[in-house]
Design a protein around this motif. Structure first.
Motif, PDB file in Angstrom:
ATOM      1  N   GLU A 271       0.837  -1.213   0.000  1.00  0.00           N
ATOM      2  CA  GLU A 271       0.000   0.000   0.000  1.00  0.00           C
ATOM      3  C   GLU A 271       0.866   1.256   0.000  1.00  0.00           C
ATOM      4  N   LEU A 272       2.034   1.160   0.621  1.00  0.00           N
ATOM      5  CA  LEU A 272       2.937   2.302   0.698  1.00  0.00           C
ATOM      6  C   LEU A 272       3.910   2.356  -0.475  1.00  0.00           C
ATOM      7  N   GLY A 273       3.677   1.478  -1.461  1.00  0.00           N
ATOM      8  CA  GLY A 273       4.488   1.506  -2.675  1.00  0.00           C
ATOM      9  C   GLY A 273       5.786   0.740  -2.577  1.00  0.00           C
ATOM     10  N   GLU A 274       5.929  -0.095  -1.538  1.00  0.00           N
ATOM     11  CA  GLU A 274       7.149  -0.889  -1.388  1.00  0.00           C
ATOM     12  C   GLU A 274       6.825  -2.372  -1.568  1.00  0.00           C
ATOM     13  N   GLU A 275       7.838  -3.138  -1.927  1.00  0.00           N
ATOM     14  CA  GLU A 275       7.646  -4.582  -2.056  1.00  0.00           C
ATOM     15  C   GLU A 275       7.525  -5.204  -0.667  1.00  0.00           C
ATOM     16  N   LYS A 276       6.865  -6.366  -0.611  1.00  0.00           N
ATOM     17  CA  LYS A 276       6.769  -7.091   0.653  1.00  0.00           C
ATOM     18  C   LYS A 276       8.171  -7.495   1.106  1.00  0.00           C
ATOM     19  N   ILE A 277       8.370  -7.507   2.426  1.00  0.00           N
ATOM     20  CA  ILE A 277       9.669  -7.933   2.934  1.00  0.00           C
ATOM     21  C   ILE A 277       9.622  -9.415   3.304  1.00  0.00           C
ATOM     22  N   MET A 278      10.805 -10.003   3.442  1.00  0.00           N
ATOM     23  CA  MET A 278      10.879 -11.420   3.802  1.00  0.00           C
ATOM     24  C   MET A 278      10.372 -11.612   5.227  1.00  0.00           C
ATOM     25  N   GLU A 279       9.727 -12.749   5.459  1.00  0.00           N
ATOM     26  CA  GLU A 279       9.227 -13.069   6.798  1.00  0.00           C
ATOM     27  C   GLU A 279       9.637 -14.479   7.162  1.00  0.00           C
ATOM     28  N   ALA A 280       9.884 -14.678   8.441  1.00  0.00           N
ATOM     29  CA  ALA A 280      10.225 -16.023   8.928  1.00  0.00           C
ATOM     30  C   ALA A 280       9.811 -16.117  10.382  1.00  0.00           C
ATOM     31  N   GLY A 281       9.520 -17.317  10.833  1.00  0.00           N
ATOM     32  CA  GLY A 281       9.235 -17.560  12.238  1.00  0.00           C
ATOM     33  C   GLY A 281      10.479 -18.099  12.914  1.00  0.00           C
ATOM     34  N   MET A 282      10.558 -17.955  14.220  1.00  0.00           N
ATOM     35  CA  MET A 282      11.719 -18.466  14.963  1.00  0.00           C
ATOM     36  C   MET A 282      11.867 -19.972  14.764  1.00  0.00           C
ATOM     37  N   GLU A 283      10.724 -20.663  14.717  1.00  0.00           N
ATOM     38  CA  GLU A 283      10.780 -22.124  14.567  1.00  0.00           C
ATOM     39  C   GLU A 283      11.314 -22.523  13.189  1.00  0.00           C
ATOM     40  N   GLU A 284      10.941 -21.739  12.197  1.00  0.00           N
ATOM     41  CA  GLU A 284      11.414 -21.986  10.827  1.00  0.00           C
ATOM     42  C   GLU A 284      12.942 -21.882  10.767  1.00  0.00           C
ATOM     43  N   LEU A 285      13.480 -20.851  11.428  1.00  0.00           N
ATOM     44  CA  LEU A 285      14.932 -20.652  11.462  1.00  0.00           C
ATOM     45  C   LEU A 285      15.609 -21.763  12.265  1.00  0.00           C
ATOM     46  N   ALA A 286      14.962 -22.135  13.388  1.00  0.00           N
ATOM     47  CA  ALA A 286      15.530 -23.188  14.246  1.00  0.00           C
ATOM     48  C   ALA A 286      15.546 -24.536  13.534  1.00  0.00           C
ATOM     49  N   GLU A 287      14.513 -24.781  12.734  1.00  0.00           N
ATOM     50  CA  GLU A 287      14.402 -26.055  12.013  1.00  0.00           C
ATOM     51  C   GLU A 287      15.596 -26.264  11.074  1.00  0.00           C
ATOM     52  N   LYS A 288      15.985 -25.184  10.393  1.00  0.00           N
ATOM     53  CA  LYS A 288      17.148 -25.273   9.496  1.00  0.00           C
ATOM     54  C   LYS A 288      18.419 -25.558  10.287  1.00  0.00           C
ATOM     55  N   GLU A 289      18.550 -24.913  11.433  1.00  0.00           N
ATOM     56  CA  GLU A 289      19.757 -25.056  12.250  1.00  0.00           C
ATOM     57  C   GLU A 289      19.878 -26.457  12.854  1.00  0.00           C
ATOM     58  N   LEU A 290      18.734 -27.042  13.225  1.00  0.00           N
ATOM     59  CA  LEU A 290      18.757 -28.338  13.913  1.00  0.00           C
ATOM     60  C   LEU A 290      18.445 -29.520  12.995  1.00  0.00           C
ATOM     61  N   ALA A 291      18.419 -29.264  11.680  1.00  0.00           N
ATOM     62  CA  ALA A 291      18.182 -30.368  10.730  1.00  0.00           C
ATOM     63  C   ALA A 291      19.263 -31.430  10.921  1.00  0.00           C
ATOM     64  N   GLY A 292      18.834 -32.662  11.115  1.00  0.00           N
ATOM     65  CA  GLY A 292      19.783 -33.749  11.318  1.00  0.00           C
ATOM     66  C   GLY A 292      20.247 -33.909  12.755  1.00  0.00           C
ATOM     67  N   VAL A 293      19.878 -32.948  13.636  1.00  0.00           N
ATOM     68  CA  VAL A 293      20.263 -33.039  15.055  1.00  0.00           C
ATOM     69  C   VAL A 293      19.120 -33.631  15.873  1.00  0.00           C
ATOM     70  N   CYS A 294      17.947 -32.999  15.767  1.00  0.00           N
ATOM     71  CA  CYS A 294      16.764 -33.486  16.489  1.00  0.00           C
ATOM     72  C   CYS A 294      15.527 -32.728  16.002  1.00  0.00           C
ATOM     73  N   ARG A 295      14.372 -33.209  16.415  1.00  0.00           N
ATOM     74  CA  ARG A 295      13.100 -32.507  16.188  1.00  0.00           C
ATOM     75  C   ARG A 295      12.724 -31.804  17.484  1.00  0.00           C
ATOM     76  N   PHE A 296      11.742 -30.881  17.390  1.00  0.00           N
ATOM     77  CA  PHE A 296      11.374 -30.178  18.622  1.00  0.00           C
ATOM     78  C   PHE A 296       9.889 -29.826  18.674  1.00  0.00           C
ATOM     79  N   GLN A 297       9.422 -29.669  19.890  1.00  0.00           N
ATOM     80  CA  GLN A 297       8.057 -29.216  20.173  1.00  0.00           C
ATOM     81  C   GLN A 297       7.941 -27.750  19.716  1.00  0.00           C
ATOM     82  N   THR A 298       6.776 -27.322  19.210  1.00  0.00           N
ATOM     83  CA  THR A 298       6.606 -25.921  18.795  1.00  0.00           C
ATOM     84  C   THR A 298       6.237 -25.058  19.996  1.00  0.00           C
ATOM     85  N   PHE A 299       6.363 -23.754  19.820  1.00  0.00           N
ATOM     86  CA  PHE A 299       6.005 -22.808  20.886  1.00  0.00           C
ATOM     87  C   PHE A 299       4.538 -22.970  21.274  1.00  0.00           C
TER      88      PHE A 299
END
Length: 684
Positions: A271-299
């Motif tokens: 609406e303000l004439g700018e492109e949408k910015i990237m968005e991510a959740g903390m869990e999404e970022l954590a999932e990449k970091e812990l791939a192959g290490v373990c799974r985890f419960q969500t917030f």
């Protein structure tokens, strides 16, 4: 005074509309020509491919690429002109300086627009330096910061307009920053399925946040309904405008609480004439970091577990890992690990022997590196420096044997093993509990990542140049420690310490200040979302704080007592039917748990397409009746809210109190609370 009368203002609006329309036609023609030229150029290249040499083919491709870029810029400008046609401007400020005694009239809109023939600015962008006069000053002495320096002068007049579909609906002469009448009209309108821009009603304290260019970390503590998320997004739009040569939308990331909220705010920047910015959740970022290490419960699974009281010890474990001191304890453990977890022994091979003291010496020279890199470098330096009795260099096979031997000298090879050792070292092994095979609790996710970074290292994300963190109170100090390693860039951090979903892991403003001691901190106390009656009611549930409700009045919140559970569901059906017959667009039925939300949704299924269940897996926020739970409703707002099952058994703990406060402060115009039996002690 230029355009002093309303009739003259209408003439000016007609002139602006005429110029906009002329530009629109011209740009549409350019877009059509560009499209035709690109098609012709591609056709020429395809047909003559065999006859063209490599240089000619490359030149043609460059020409096509340049034509596409030019076309895209024209389309972007065309979109801005179309937006301006409906409502070209919303404000005007008349300003004179000592050098220019005749006041200039500056019309403020969502985008700038220059008359082509005269090169005269008909509209100034709300982010331009001169537009700050409109937001920051009343009539009288004023100044603004231009590229050439500070410009001093005097505001002689201010006006605010409501222009809809090209028609001037009203005009207000105002000496104030934003006239109360304009604000009241905007705030009393019904809510949408998307967050709206607030350029016409930005307040002085909000403008200070938006235009802050110097803070490395800017922390916004904002009361419920203070517009903190909207202000943060307008701040992004301002920074993209101010640093358009060096900063792009793709350089900015927002850490968002869930996908529904991401969808809800997705309209503001376009609406303000700018492109949408990237968005991510903390869990999404954590999932990449812990791939192959373990799974985890969500917030949200953690919150649900706490609400259902499934594990009495979980609150203690969460609280322990949410302390500021916990990060210091992890760091102390890393220092201990540096001294005690590397146990060098002599390496004895057929052609070479490496004594333990030499291995230890090389290892200690590389302590600045993460453990695994440290071990690799130690092995490499030892192998490169070693010689056989005959003075020969080592073979590749011998070098690999040294690498394997050095690696084994460190006590832990995997992050999870090292993390378990932390609790053993602290003599508190009961504070770490697996949820299942290869599954850890949410409270352990970021402490584990922090130790993994110590063990394996991490690469900072240099692409992100500005980070937006929303709902700051829901992140612990160790999460902020990890975020700072991932994103060593400027940050805007916002939230409200009174709106914590999980009171056991929430961070106060004081805690966040200690994590970012150099941060600029701004508090937004004025609440614009709800009527005074709703906010006064909410303040009784969660007293304290500095929230000041705006003076907009409506019906008082209703507490509706029912004789049975079925009667309470029937009351929700009546409230829903009444909403559908009203002028309101959105209604939220906000429950404490997912199970309750599912039960209410099933009870309202007869309303079919008007009712939506908003759950952890949902990705969209829609108009109509939304049935959800408090921790999913955060950040959203509804014209009308109903909160069911607010009895003494259901809402009794401090966590319940926080969730009830969150639910109440989602309501803009009307709030109803239902209960069966004794009402919750948290209700006024």
């Amino acid at each position: 005074m230029r355009n002093g009368k309303e009739s003259e203002e209408r003439e000016y609006l007609a002139h602006v509309q005429k110029e906009l329309q002329r530009t629109l036609v011209e740009l549409e023609g350019k877009v059509s020509d560009s499209y035709r030229d690109i098609i012709e150029a591609k056709k020429y290249l395809w047909v003559n491919m065999a006859q063209l040499d490599a240089a000619e083919r490359a030149a043609n491709r460059v020409d096509i690429s340049l034509s596409i870029d030019a076309g895209e810029k024209t389309v972007a400008r065309l979109q801005k002109i179309r937006k301006l046609l409906g409502s070209p401007y919303f404000g005007r400020v008349d300003f004179r300086t000592k050098r220019q005694p005749d006041a200039g009239a500056y019309y403020i809109g969502i985008h700038s627009f220059v008359e082509e023939e005269s090169q005269h600015h008909l509209i100034y962008d709300w982010r331009s330096p001169v537009a700050s006069l409109f937001y920051d000053y009343e009539t009288g002495p004023a100044s603004y910061l231009a590229p050439a320096g500070i410009v001093d002068g005097e505001i002689t007049a201010k006006r605010q307009y409501k222009i809809k579909n090209g028609v001037l609906e009203y005009m207000i002469e105002s000496s104030m920053n934003i006239h109360d009448d304009v604000l009241q009209k905007e705030l009393s309108s019904t809510s949408d399925e998307k967050m709206k821009n607030i350029v016409a009603t930005i307040q002085q304290e909000q403008n200070a946040i938006i235009r802050n260019e110097n803070a490395n970390e800017l922390i916004i503590q904002g009361a419920a309904g203070s517009g903190k998320t909207s202000v943060a997004l307008h701040r992004v739009a301002y920074l993209l405008y101010r640093y358009k040569e060096t900063l792009r939308s793709s350089d900015i990331l927002i850490i968002s609480p869930n996908k529904v909220f991401s969808d809800y705010i997705s309209n503001v920047l376009p609406e303000l004439g700018e492109e949408k910015i990237m968005e991510a959740g903390m869990e999404e970022l954590a999932e990449k970091e812990l791939a192959g290490v373990c799974r985890f419960q969500t917030f949200y699974e953690q919150v649900e577990e706490l609400l259902n009281g499934e594990d009495p010890g979980s609150a203690e474990r969460i609280r322990y890992k949410a302390r500021r001191e916990f990060v210091l304890e992890l760091e102390a453990f890393m220092s201990y690990a540096d001294k005690h977890f590397f146990e060098p022994v002599d390496i004895l091979m057929d052609r070479v022997q490496l004594p333990a003291h030499e291995i230890c010496s090389v290892y200690e020279r590389n302590m600045q590196l993460p453990v695994k890199q440290r071990l690799e470098k130690t092995a490499l330096l030892l192998a490169v420096g070693a010689r056989t009795d005959d003075g020969e260099r080592l073979t590749k096979s011998e070098t690999n044997k040294i690498k394997t031997a050095v690696k084994k000298m460190y006590k832990f090879q995997q992050p999870l093993g090292l993390y378990k050792a932390f609790y053993a070292h602290a003599n508190q092994p009961e504070l770490f509990k697996m949820k299942g095979k290869g599954l850890i609790e949410y409270a352990d996710v970021f402490p584990l990542i922090y130790l993994k970074m110590y063990l394996e290292g991490s690469s900072p994300n240099d692409r992100v140049r500005h980070l937006l963190v929303d709902e700051m109170q829901d992140y612990t100090p160790v999460q902020y420690a990890v975020l700072s390693r991932w994103f060593p860039c400027k940050k805007t951090i916002l939230g409200d310490s009174k709106q914590s979903v999980n009171v056991y892991s929430s961070s106060t403003l004081q805690t966040i200040k200690t994590i970012f001691p150099q941060a600029d901190i701004i508090e937004l106390s004025k609440s614009y979302r709800s009527t005074r009656e709703i906010m006064e009611f909410a303040k009784e549930i969660q007293p304290g704080g500095t929230m000041i409700p705006i003076d907009r009045h409506g019906e008082p919140p209703r507490i509706l007592s029912c004789d049975s559970h079925e009667q309470e569901l029937d009351m929700l059906r009546k409230l829903s039917q009444s909403f559908l017959e009203s002028d309101y667009h959105t209604m939220g039925i906000i429950c404490k748990t997912r199970a309750q939300a599912r039960q209410v949704y099933d009870a309202l299924k007869h309303l079919q397409e008007h009712v939506h269940l908003l759950d952890f897996e949902s990705e969209q926020f829609r108009e109509g009746i939304t049935v959800t739970c408090s921790h999913m409703a955060k950040g959203l707002e509804f014209d009308q809210v109903a909160i069911p099952f607010v009895n003494a058994a259901c809402y009794r703990s401090e966590m319940d109190r926080s969730l009830l406060y969150i639910a109440c402060t989602r309501a803009m115009h009307a709030l109803a609370i239902t209960h069966t039996g004794r009402k919750s002690p948290w209700l006024p």
